[in-house]
Design an enzyme around this catalytic site. Structure first.
Site, PDB file in Angstrom:
ATOM      1  N   SER A 540       0.744  -1.354   0.769  1.00  0.00           N
ATOM      2  CA  SER A 540       0.290   0.367  -0.183  1.00  0.00           C
ATOM      3  C   SER A 540       0.717   0.878  -0.203  1.00  0.00           C
ATOM      4  CB  SER A 540      -0.642  -0.434   1.486  1.00  0.00           C
ATOM      5  OG  SER A 540      -1.720   1.386   1.365  1.00  0.00           O
ATOM      6  N   TYR A 553      -4.459   0.342   9.920  1.00  0.00           N
ATOM      7  CA  TYR A 553      -4.265  -0.191   7.937  1.00  0.00           C
ATOM      8  C   TYR A 553      -2.213  -0.231   7.824  1.00  0.00           C
ATOM      9  CZ  TYR A 553      -4.570  -0.768   3.297  1.00  0.00           C
ATOM     10  OH  TYR A 553      -4.090  -1.106   2.186  1.00  0.00           O
TER      11      TYR A 553
END
Ligand SMILES: [Zn+2]
Length: 656
Positions: A540, A553
């Protein structure tokens, strides 16, 4: 064997070729008659040329078509009179025969007519049906097969000894058919090859085929040779690593990765455990054209080097006496029979391996029934060699283009039911890989209906479920070459002081620990990948540039990133490379609900619209963009790269 004819269904097949197409499909539906492109059919029609002159045209199955799915375009129209005359020539080499057939087509662009075209032409009847029926092969490949066939059929069939398909067989039949045929003759048996039926009417010809094959089945029944007892004694000793080792050895011998499909059902396991296995399995195929896909005999046990030595001997022995120079194919087996494993079928694709399995499934029936009749006898290996190394097959080989990038390889993709994972599965399929899609959504099981995809419902935080999924993957495809770690969750946006322990733990469980479990379970398999194992981590942008409100996250993806970097260090000695890509704002995925989108935009003080194009190139990044890069990371482009981290984000100022 039952006739499948239905008047209602038949009525849907209009036009002069309608009945021919329909009954060809009926034959194709029964796997004990024809398998995977085997068998052929024809019809002779009277047509008029542009000048109004009458012409007789033979429509015969074209190569590359399967009877089960054939359409009018699958029949090649050839000039009947000319083709019949060819049968009278004293000699015609097969490549020249193919040229004559292809230059006497009545439709440009029609497929190449079957190599059995001349044989169809010399039979006087309008409709001709030809199959490689299992029951007829069992009878003709038993001791005194010819006598038995004559006993079953009397004058109703003409009996032809084994001659390889092509000009010689057609010319022989042209002479022999009129000599043997009587008023009540409705068929022709080619010993150790198959059977023909013929009539003036499509339905009649088809139903004669059913009747003739049923007579062979009944004969086997009367001789107590129809019902077979497979009787496996020991259970399967299936182990993922053992299968992957076998696949690796076979692939190394072939010089290319192979898919390996394991079948340890009672039938295959029972056959592989027979004490007389060598006597039964090492004689040759049930019908010679199987050899193109199966090689002449299976490997017994797992000694690939020994198999290759005996294959080389077989090649050298027969090539020495062949008229033309032959090019040896790879010496790897395409079938293995092992008392612990059962059966394993190898192929350059999942489809090829599944076809090999089907062919041997029927071969076992043919062998055991012939054995029950008094003793299975295959054709002399000389004939098998002639088919395997036929000029026409060798020519096909020379023409074959290069295979797809990942032909024979297997990719496991986590979270494959939607978004980036689904796009990854597509990207790997497009490059010729077989794909194992894992997802907690059961929709994964039916998302793709094709032989090169296995969808397994799997909770990746459950290590037992992962083991079971990999067992299924290795049974179907033989190993794992590539792993795409894609599954992940994006918890609701929360500032640090508000993060619930449960939310933090589930981010860590799914985004970090589940990937660790999958990597651990796949390691031994990746290590055995013929071209080296490859892992792609879908990371990510939050790894290099975390976002406010996304602590769970960002932290979990960063932990995964470290895990990947350590894996690159530890597993390089096993030939495994691991690379990460860092996508950002891939909006066509399930992560990006309207709420998440609104919350993330707010976190950056942007409108949703601004947020969508919030990158340097002002381009939206799609799942497909990410998937294409993931696939390329497993290919030649990244062959010398491990531990790389590549952004797929349209350019991000904070990452730059
Ligand atoms: Zn045939």
């Amino acid at each position: 064997m039952q006739s499948l004819w239905s008047d209602a269904e038949a009525a849907q097949f209009a036009g002069p070729l309608g009945p021919r197409v329909y009954t060809s499909r009926l034959l194709g539906r029964d796997k004990s008659l024809v398998l995977h492109g085997g068998g052929n059919t024809s019809v002779k029609l009277r047509e008029k040329s542009l000048f109004g002159e009458p012409e007789e045209v033979l429509y015969v199955k074209g190569s590359g078509w399967d009877l089960e799915t054939i359409e009018p375009a699958g029949f090649s129209p050839v000039t009947l009179g000319y083709v019949r005359r060819l049968a009278g020539l004293p000699r015609l080499p097969d490549p020249q025969m193919v040229n004559e057939l292809n230059t006497h087509l009545r439709r440009a662009g029609a497929p190449s007519p079957s190599v059995e075209t001349i044989l169809h032409a010399i039979l006087p009847h309008k409709y001709v049906d030809h199959t490689h029926a299992d029951a007829v092969l069992s009878v003709s490949n038993a001791p005194e097969g010819e006598k038995r066939i004559r006993e079953v059929y009397g004058e109703r069939v003409v009996v032809i000894p084994y001659i390889m398909a092509g000009f010689d067989l057609a010319a022989y039949c042209a002479r022999e058919f009129p000599r043997q045929a009587r008023g009540n003759t409705v068929g022709m048996v080619l010993l150790s090859h198959g059977i023909f039926s013929f009539a003036e009417d499509a339905r009649e010809s088809y139903e004669l085929m059913i009747e003739l094959v049923s007579m062979a089945e009944q004969y086997l029944g009367r001789k107590k040779a129809w019902h077979i007892d497979f009787g496996a004694t020991k259970p399967s000793s299936f182990s993922r690593e053992e299968v992957a080792k076998l696949r690796r050895a076979m692939s190394d011998q072939a010089g290319l990765p192979l898919i390996l499909k394991v079948n340890d059902s009672p039938k295959f396991l029972g056959f592989a455990q027979r004490r007389d296995l060598a006597k039964l399995a090492l004689q040759g195929p049930a019908t010679p054209d199987h050899v193109i896909r199966t090689k002449p005999v299976p490997m017994l046990g797992r000694d690939v080097a020994a198999y290759a030595r005996s294959y080389r001997e077989y090649f050298e022995r027969h090539a020495a006496t062949a008229q033309e120079k032959k090019t040896m194919l790879d010496a790897a087996p395409r079938m293995a029979l092992d008392p612990g494993l059962g059966f394993a079928a190898a192929g350059r694709s999942a489809r090829d391996a599944a076809i090999v399995e089907d062919l041997y499934d029927h071969t076992i029936d043919v062998i055991l029934r012939a054995e029950a009749l008094g003793g299975w006898r295959a054709l002399d290996p000389r004939h098998t060699f002639d088919i395997e190394y036929w000029d026409l097959e060798q020519a096909k080989l020379r023409k074959a283009g290069s295979p797809p990038q990942f032909a024979g390889e297997v990719a496991v993709v986590t979270g494959a039911a939607s978004g980036i994972g689904k796009a990854c599965a597509e990207a790997f399929l497009k490059r010729g890989a077989a794909v194992v899609g894992l997802d907690r959504n059961p929709a994964i099981e039916t998302l793709w209906k094709r032989p090169d995809v296995l969808g397994v419902t799997c909770n990746l935080t459950d290590s037992k479920a992962i083991q079971q999924a990999l067992d299924a993957a290795v049974r179907r495809f033989g190993g794992v070459d590539m792993l795409v770690l894609n599954a992940g969750i994006f918890p609701a946006s929360q500032s640090i002081q508000d993060i619930a322990a449960e939310s933090w733990r589930s981010a860590m469980a799914v985004n970090v620990e589940a990937n660790l479990l999958v990597m651990q379970a796949c390691h031994a398999l990746l290590k055995l990948a013929p071209r080296g194992g490859r892992i792609v981590v879908i990371g990510s942008k939050n790894v290099p540039a975390p976002g406010p409100g996304a602590a769970a996250y960002s932290a979990s993806k960063a932990a995964l990133n470290q895990l990947a970097r350590v894996a690159a260090l530890e597993w390089s000695k096993d030939g495994i490379r691991i690379n990460s890509l860092h996508p950002n704002q891939v909006f066509d995925t399930a992560l990006w609900t309207e709420e998440v989108l609104a919350a993330r935009a707010k976190a950056y003080n942007l409108t949703v619209e601004q947020y969508r194009k919030n990158n340097l190139l002002r381009q939206e990044v799609s799942s497909k963009d990410v998937a294409e890069l993931a696939a390329e990371m497993c290919g030649a482009l990244f062959a010398k790269t491990t531990a790389a981290q590549v952004p797929v984000d349209g350019g991000n100022e904070r990452v730059v």
